[in-house]
Design a protein around this motif. Structure first.
Motif, PDB file in Angstrom:
ATOM      1  N   THR A 195       0.820  -1.189   0.030  1.00 31.12           N
ATOM      2  CA  THR A 195       0.077  -0.056   0.077  1.00 31.12           C
ATOM      3  C   THR A 195       0.857   1.357   0.030  1.00 31.12           C
ATOM      4  OG1 THR A 195      -1.666  -1.127   1.266  1.00 31.12           O
ATOM      5  CG2 THR A 195      -1.731   1.262   1.177  1.00 31.12           C
ATOM      6  N   GLU A 196       2.062   1.137   0.712  1.00 30.95           N
ATOM      7  CA  GLU A 196       2.874   2.409   0.883  1.00 30.95           C
ATOM      8  C   GLU A 196       3.432   2.506  -0.578  1.00 30.95           C
ATOM      9  OE1 GLU A 196       5.279   1.452   3.921  1.00 30.95           O
ATOM     10  OE2 GLU A 196       4.041   2.144   5.614  1.00 30.95           O
ATOM     11  N   TYR A 217       1.285   4.626  -3.195  1.00 26.53           N
ATOM     12  CA  TYR A 217       1.437   6.041  -2.992  1.00 26.53           C
ATOM     13  C   TYR A 217       2.991   6.538  -3.420  1.00 26.53           C
ATOM     14  CZ  TYR A 217      -2.877   6.081  -0.763  1.00 26.53           C
ATOM     15  OH  TYR A 217      -4.392   5.945  -0.620  1.00 26.53           O
ATOM     16  N   GLN A 218       3.991   5.740  -3.204  1.00 25.97           N
ATOM     17  CA  GLN A 218       5.299   6.065  -3.662  1.00 25.97           C
ATOM     18  C   GLN A 218       5.378   6.158  -5.198  1.00 25.97           C
ATOM     19  OE1 GLN A 218       8.544   4.089  -1.536  1.00 25.97           O
ATOM     20  NE2 GLN A 218      10.101   5.013  -2.856  1.00 25.97           N
ATOM     21  N   ASP A 253       3.806   9.451  -6.532  1.00 25.62           N
ATOM     22  CA  ASP A 253       4.434  10.610  -6.186  1.00 25.62           C
ATOM     23  C   ASP A 253       5.625  10.656  -7.173  1.00 25.62           C
ATOM     24  OD1 ASP A 253       3.066  11.269  -4.337  1.00 25.62           O
ATOM     25  OD2 ASP A 253       4.385  10.211  -2.640  1.00 25.62           O
ATOM     26  N   VAL A 264      -5.390   9.426  -6.251  1.00 29.61           N
ATOM     27  CA  VAL A 264      -5.282   8.100  -6.392  1.00 29.61           C
ATOM     28  C   VAL A 264      -6.698   7.761  -5.663  1.00 29.61           C
ATOM     29  CG1 VAL A 264      -4.226   6.345  -4.918  1.00 29.61           C
ATOM     30  CG2 VAL A 264      -3.024   7.915  -5.512  1.00 29.61           C
TER      31      VAL A 264
END
Length: 491
Positions: A71-72, A75-76, A79, A91
């Protein structure tokens, strides 16, 4: 525990209610014991959450960590795309596509959408898409989530298999803890809200009773009330203006009865309750569209159920019965149901706007007329001012045309009020005229019957009938005269 007790309050005095009252009273007197119990109860955690928490199972921890890291990474990755292509990327998530991206279409009026974006869908001014990396991360997230759920279920199932032989003992322990938690909650309410211990007797008596919910919503303005019901006052008719507090008053009685029969103290200066086996409440006025039932048909179905089951061990709360149909039919049905409830010997609070019920049933044994007081005055602007005093008083409501007065107080145009008053006065005069005409006709019929009786008696004086025959005929004549008088009487 609390839910099951509210749904089915106890009627066991010696074994259930009195021990709970005693425990509650002891906790209110001993603060140290109360705080120690509250502190001990905080240590009981949700078993399922405890079993599936971190450190219980190694593979489950790995699956959770994989889910978190994936999940992290999503988002990375977003970005990095935003910086690389100088785009504003939102997102989004749904259960079908998992994570996906949304971009504004006007950003690509003078350039092409980069090839890294796949699965493109254009919706109005938005472009919805994904990337190959995002699809791979979605698969990792789905796999780790499914694995975590499966392992959690296996852990819980394994525990259930291990403790299945100890279920009776564990159930008693859990029930004891739940009961202690409920009594401690009752103690909290009793001490912070000034509740009193109720008595169990044959009479329902409340002094300065308060609605347990309404007083919390508006503690400064709530007006306490008294209530009394016993063998001499089993059927109580509550009248009053709109918004005068009729429904709040009768609901207060029902709620406090339930509180007393689950072992709680109640909001009042003094409280005494009999034990009821059944509580019937008819207060809702909502249509049931799913069942194709109007307000009135739903009301009649519920009242039919109440009439089939009510008895002398029942408490019934009836709010404005019969208002879902014509006033004549509504009054007739309300009267008929009232008669049945009176004959059942149950304790009944009956709120209504039908003033005729108070007149017809007011003299019946066991019937008591009450009303919620309202002060009506005129302001300098010639607009009536209605002040709801919310205080229960003896007798039926005396205020006339309170509906019109309320409309005036709410600011209706004066022309509307004048028309309404005219119609109301016309209807009242018509009813009074019909009543006078009916009484006049009754007097005429009465005189005729008396004259006929006088004529017959005069002829009997000259009759040659023997005493036995004369006595038999006079008894028959008497019965016939009384029956005719009753049949033509005006009540």
């Amino acid at each position: 525990m609390l839910r099951s007790n509210i749904i089915q309050p106890s009627s066991q005095v010696e074994s259930t209610l009195l021990p709970r009252y005693d425990a509650l009273e002891e906790l209110t007197m001993k603060e140290d014991m109360f705080f120690e119990i509250r502190k001990a109860l905080k240590g009981f955690a949700d078993v399922e959450k405890l079993l599936t928490s971190s450190g219980v199972h190694g593979l489950l921890d790995i699956a959770r960590q994989t889910y978190k890291e994936a999940t992290e990474d999503v988002y990375q990755h977003v970005d990095e795309l935003s910086k690389e292509h100088e785009l504003v990327i939102e997102v989004k998530f749904d259960h079908r596509r998992k994570f996906w991206l949304r971009l504004e279409g006007n950003e690509f009026e003078d350039r092409q959408l980069p090839d890294v974006f796949i699965n493109k869908i254009t919706r109005s001014r938005w472009i919805e898409c994904q990337t190959l990396m995002l699809v791979q991360l979605n698969n990792r997230i789905t796999d780790s989530h499914n694995e975590a759920v499966m392992l959690s279920e296996n852990i819980i199932q394994q525990l259930l298999d291990d403790i299945r032989g100890y279920v009776p003992e564990l159930f008693r322990v859990c029930e004891g803890i739940a009961l202690l938690d409920m009594v401690a909650s009752f103690t909290q309410s009793a001490t912070t809200r000034d509740y009193v211990r109720p008595e169990i007797s044959d009479t329902l008596a409340l002094k300065n009773a308060r609605h347990p919910i309404c007083e919390r919503v508006n503690p400064e303005r709530f007006v306490p009330n008294d209530a009394y019901a016993g063998e001499q006052h089993r059927f109580q008719i509550i009248t009053g203006c709109n918004m005068s507090g009729k429904s709040t008053y009768i609901r207060m009685v029902a709620l406090m009865q339930v509180m007393a029969q689950i072992g709680s103290f109640v909001p009042a200066e003094y409280a005494s309750f009999p034990l009821f086996q059944q509580l019937f409440v008819r207060i809702s006025t909502d249509d049931n569209i799913e069942a194709n039932m109007s307000t009135f048909s739903l009301e009649m179905r519920e009242m039919a159920f109440i009439l089939r089951n009510v008895n002398n061990k029942s408490l019934a709360i009836i709010d404005e019965l019969g208002r879902g149909t014509s006033s004549r039919d509504g009054l007739a049905i309300a009267l008929a149901i009232s008669e049945a409830l009176i004959q059942s010997n149950s304790i009944v609070w009956f709120a209504t706007h039908f003033e005729e019920i108070t007149k017809i049933l007011g003299s019946r044994p066991g019937v008591l007329n009450l009303h919620l007081e309202t002060d009506v005055s005129s302001s300098s602007e010639t607009r009536a001012r209605m002040t709801m005093l919310y205080k229960i008083k003896s007798g039926p409501v005396q205020e006339r045309s309170y509906g019109i007065n309320l409309a005036r107080a709410m600011g209706f145009p004066e022309s509307f009020i004048e028309v309404a008053q005219g119609v109301s006065q016309t209807l009242a005069d018509t009813m009074e005229g019909q009543k006078d005409a009916s009484e006049s006709r009754w007097l005429i019929r009465q005189r005729k019957m008396i004259l006929n009786l006088t004529s017959i008696l005069s002829q009997l004086i000259k009759s040659e009938m023997d005493d036995a025959t004369m006595g038999s005929y006079l008894r028959h004549l008497q019965d016939e005269f009384v029956q005719k008088m009753d049949d033509n009487a005006v009540y």
